[in-house]
Design an enzyme around this catalytic site. Sequence first.
Site, PDB file in Angstrom:
ATOM      1  N   ASP A 272      69.524  33.299  23.461  1.00 50.71           N
ATOM      2  CA  ASP A 272      69.574  33.827  24.439  1.00 50.71           C
ATOM      3  C   ASP A 272      68.286  33.020  25.352  1.00 50.71           C
ATOM      4  OD1 ASP A 272      68.233  35.696  25.871  1.00 50.71           O
ATOM      5  OD2 ASP A 272      68.140  37.340  24.245  1.00 50.71           O
TER       6      ASP A 272
HETATM    7  C1  NOJ Z   1      67.274  37.197  27.707  1.00 49.16           C
HETATM    8  C2  NOJ Z   1      67.602  39.037  26.995  1.00 49.16           C
HETATM    9  O1  NOJ Z   1      67.117  39.540  25.860  1.00 49.16           O
HETATM   10  C3  NOJ Z   1      69.262  38.909  26.900  1.00 49.16           C
HETATM   11  O2  NOJ Z   1      69.774  40.558  26.464  1.00 49.16           O
HETATM   12  C4  NOJ Z   1      69.621  38.434  28.715  1.00 49.16           C
HETATM   13  O3  NOJ Z   1      70.935  39.209  28.425  1.00 49.16           O
HETATM   14  C5  NOJ Z   1      69.169  37.167  28.652  1.00 49.16           C
HETATM   15  N1  NOJ Z   1      67.533  37.393  29.005  1.00 49.16           N
HETATM   16  C6  NOJ Z   1      69.868  36.885  30.215  1.00 49.16           C
HETATM   17  O4  NOJ Z   1      69.222  37.150  30.908  1.00 49.16           O
END
Ligand code: NOJ
Length: 750
Positions: A272
């Site tokens: 993430d």
């Molecule tokens: C953080 C989030 O937890 C995730 O779900 C998301 O896809 C990413 N950022 C990218 O924006």
Amino acid sequence: MSMATTAEVTPPDAGAVEARVRDLLARMTLSEKIGQLSQVNAPWDGEDLPEDFAEAIRRGWIGSVLNAVGVEQVNEMQRIAVEESRLGIPLLVGRDVIHGFRTVFPIPLGQAASWNPELIREGARIAAREAASTGINWTFAPMVDIGRDPRWGRVAECLGEDPLLASRLGAAMVQGFQGDDLRADDAIVACAKHFAGYGASESGKDYAATNIPERELREVHLPPFRAAVDAGCQTLMASFSDLDGIPATANHFLMTTVLRDEWGFDGFVVSDWDSIHQLAIHGLTGSDRESAYEAAMAGVDMEMASRCYIEHLERLVEEERVPLERIDQMVANVLRVKFRAGAFESPYRDSALFPALGNDEHRAAAYESAVQSGVLLKNDHGTAGPTLPLDLDALDRIAVIGPLTDAPGEQLGTWIFDADASISTPPLASLRDACDGRCEIEVVRGLETTRDRRHDAFPAAVAAAQAADVALLFVGEDAILSGEAHCRADISLPGAQEALIEAVAATGTPVVLVIMAGRPLALESVTGFVDAVLYMWHPGCMGGPAIVDLLTGRRNPSGKLPITLPRVTGQIPIYYAHRRTGRPPTPESFVYIDDIPPHAQQLSIGNTSFHLDVWFRPLFSFGHGMSYTDFRYERLRLERDSVEIGQPVRVFVDLVNEGDRPGVEVAQLYLHDQVASVTRPVRELKDFQRVELEPGERRTLEFLLPPEAFAFIGRDMKPRVEPGRFSLWVGRDSDATLRVELELTRETRA
Ligand code: NOJ
């Protein structure tokens, strides 16, 4: 150039893909390999690509970008990657396409209330088509985290509290995004996230730690990921969360033991945002280099946003801490997906070949999705029959009240980067259309936003209600109150909405609540005052027409709760598939706080499992949802009452539409293993069917329970089935009472 759609492309040959991966890998430098493992946020808002970014692509230091907006810019990046880098490897272009792109569908939790995999597949197909037209070839969806804590803002993005429901709906979303063939121009790579356990964040607070016993992990949190993988999902995202001391991003058990060794996954895992760097903030490592080591060895193939891999992996390989073979595996996983996605063959997109964003057909699909996501929670009978549906010809005047009456942006919900609020139709506009020439409407918002605490406009709202035959109240949550990092400690209606409802209800005019929210709200303090409640979640751009058609009976509600609605926040976690305990609560043993005698000391009050200040049942149970027609279940029966382990079980029930209009019912089958070597939930959903019946129609439904339906994770953490008695219910919700008993006997075969 013409656009190939997923139905027109033949699937790639696995052997050919592997040969191409091997060939390419053999020609790559270590730096180019590590480049494939790096995902970088697109750096600009305007037209021109900064030279340092272009140069990084040219040198093969970027394998994927995220948040690039606009087809020209994306094509330009792809051109540099394909034509100017040494090996011409195209980029994966990622974006959070969560519930639609320009055409916004209901939030995923709302879509889950449809219990309709085909509808969800179609919604994802449209989102993929719209996103692909702008150059995006990878979405960070579906989120298949199990949501059992509605304080958590991301519950909006999940597919509910139940592993079977989330598995079926998540798999459908994967199929929708990826289409029949991933190489088609209108298909995008899916990403099941967040692996794993994120939904169990302590106290429903985003990014918080999770503590999930392995059995619960395997029975509740992992199945939807397994289903996504089985549906062909090519990527997974590691969760931000700490799992029993080992953050998911460094969790070898999750990403290697389970995902690769047990499930045979051969796509790739992306971290993430910054989550590799954050391993040091968790306190698992002391530096970015150690974080790169931990993540790479545990199973994260690509790093999102932070720079631990690009800055440290090369050195870690030179020091022989990370074996080159491990890097090669990681790169092969990424390249395999790029080949499967057809990125080498068609890296560019021509948006002119795609249907227009937000077109009528796409909005019609969003309308259908919003209709099917609406859950009728309550519909009291007054003297003239049930409150809903409204007969607009029989009403003189409707009071339209509440902060979400005319809030096109708010009803879209969270994750709407690419939405256009100007194509979002709020209830007021649709009501005006529907009422035109039939009845009067008077509009008083009463509150500016859902968070507004001022009572100044209450007298006008009360006057409008007094003068009307019915008051429609559009309340809930502004979009900003749910989604990532938007958690709430108190999930009752925010601002002065409860007081507004109470004031309007005190007029005696029938009140219909229409709730738009990013989560289940705790509504005990208001549902008693009102006559009907329609729960619409954040319904997306076609919320207005969907709501009006449901309120007026042009469409018959069919949504069912994919998550339990608690009475008060303090009941959380509350979900239907809980364990029984040694002292289950009963109506007889329950003692309410007001009934305790004054000055009572330590005395035995019930001694069963309940809170003193709230009834122990939820306000509305998982699976609940009413219709304007009446369905009756009868003659629940089994093909045989006794079945050998390993054999499937056929279950039959008759469903009758006893009302006077056609309707859709979601028939739900629940199971309970009465005695087992590990205590079992009081019920577990094992199957469901959406059935459409004409008035008076009767149909025999058949369910086929596969042998695995009786399995659980044993004391040795392996699936097992034990002989014994099972209870089985089929009905309208998780409180279904129609029950049969089944005896599962030992296998007689050798
Ligand atoms: C953080 C989030 O937890 C995730 O779900 C998301 O896809 C990413 N950022 C990218 O924006």
